[in-house]
Design an enzyme around this catalytic site. Structure first.
Site: not given
Ligand code: CNA
Length: 243
Positions: A24, A33-36, A104, A106, A121, A191
């Site tokens: 991400a 936005p990413d997650f972490r 990703n 997107d 994913h 991450s």
């Protein structure tokens, strides 16, 4: 940074089978936005990833996911790939990148011109009715989301073909084979805590370069370079050095 960029470019130039694994972080500069990361969804809680992207939660209450989906689709038309997406597409075009695995959803690798992104994913590109399996295009699903909130087939919910927490990732065997045969793996903007993608760098016997704002612990992987800074800035310097 110049020394690290030179080293990264040299490794790319000297390797025969370069593969990239992206996450991400490659799309944060595009506005997703990413997650972490420092401004990721686990920090801002703009959406709750555990509710929005969890398959058991989706089956009980799909509304949080489709609220996120509306915001994402609103962004979609104006989204442009980052420098890093374009850098990978251009490496592929020059014949210097033999595989691209992305976590990703997107579609930005494709928008940048990458032909071979392996979307483990899944993505928003297609959707399926959860009851009868009928396939819907991106446009059909988007229209239904905007007109009725929750897109419905005759008697089932239409779900974009993205992998939720609790579902199996796609084309994992191909991703594993790519990593096993890579002599250089570029791990970019991830991450590396979400399995099974997080385990992929450990499968390569080749060298691994990590490019990620925050340090990433890849355990037994052969990490020869860890660059903890903005990837677009770093890869601009690398591109300058790649022949
Ligand atoms: P993550 O766990 O959020 O990690 C992203 C990493 O990228 C963080 O460690 C950041 O430090 C780093 N990062 C962010 N911006 C930059 C930058 N400009 N330069 C360098 N590093 C940066 O995301 P992962 O991909 O590792 O986690 C996997 C999940 C997140 C997958 O299931 C994805 O589908 C899911 N996700 C995807 C998207 C998308 O498609 N754009 C967005 C949000 C989440």
């Amino acid at each position: 940074m110049d020394e690290a960029a030179r080293q990264c470019a040299e490794l790319i130039n000297d390797s025969k089978n370069v593969v990239a694994l992206t996450g991400a972080g490659i799309s944060t500069s595009c506005g997703i936005p990413d997650f972490r990361g420092p401004r990721g969804l686990y920090v801002t809680r703009q959406y709750d990833p555990e509710k929005v992207f969890d398959i058991n939660h989706f089956r009980k209450d799909p509304k949080p996911f489709f609220e996120f989906a509306q915001d994402f689709l609103n962004l979609q038309n104006n989204l442009q790939p980052s420098f890093s997406h374009r850098f990978l597409a251009s490496l592929e075009k020059k014949g210097k990148l033999s595989g691209l695995i992305t976590q990703n959803i997107d579609l930005l690798h494709q928008k940048a011109g990458s032909q071979s992104a392996l979307e483990i994913h899944g993505s928003f590109w297609k959707s399926y009715c959860q009851t009868c399996g009928k396939k819907y295009s991106f446009e059909e699903t988007a229209e239904k989301i905007f007109t009725s909130g929750i897109p419905m087939c005759e008697d089932g919910i239409i779900k974009p073909d993205i992998v939720f927490f609790g579902e199996n990732v796609k084309r994992l065997d191909e991703a594993i084979a790519m990593c096993e045969s890579a002599d250089l793996l570029l791990v970019i903007g991830s991450s590396c805590v979400v399995q099974p993608a997080a385990g992929l760098p450990g499968l390569t016997s080749g060298k691994v370069i990590v490019i990620n704002l925050q340090p990433v612990d890849l355990g037994m992987a052969n990490v020869v370079l860890q660059v903890n800074q903005d990837m677009d800035e770093f890869l601009k310097a690398v591109e300058f050095e790649v022949g």
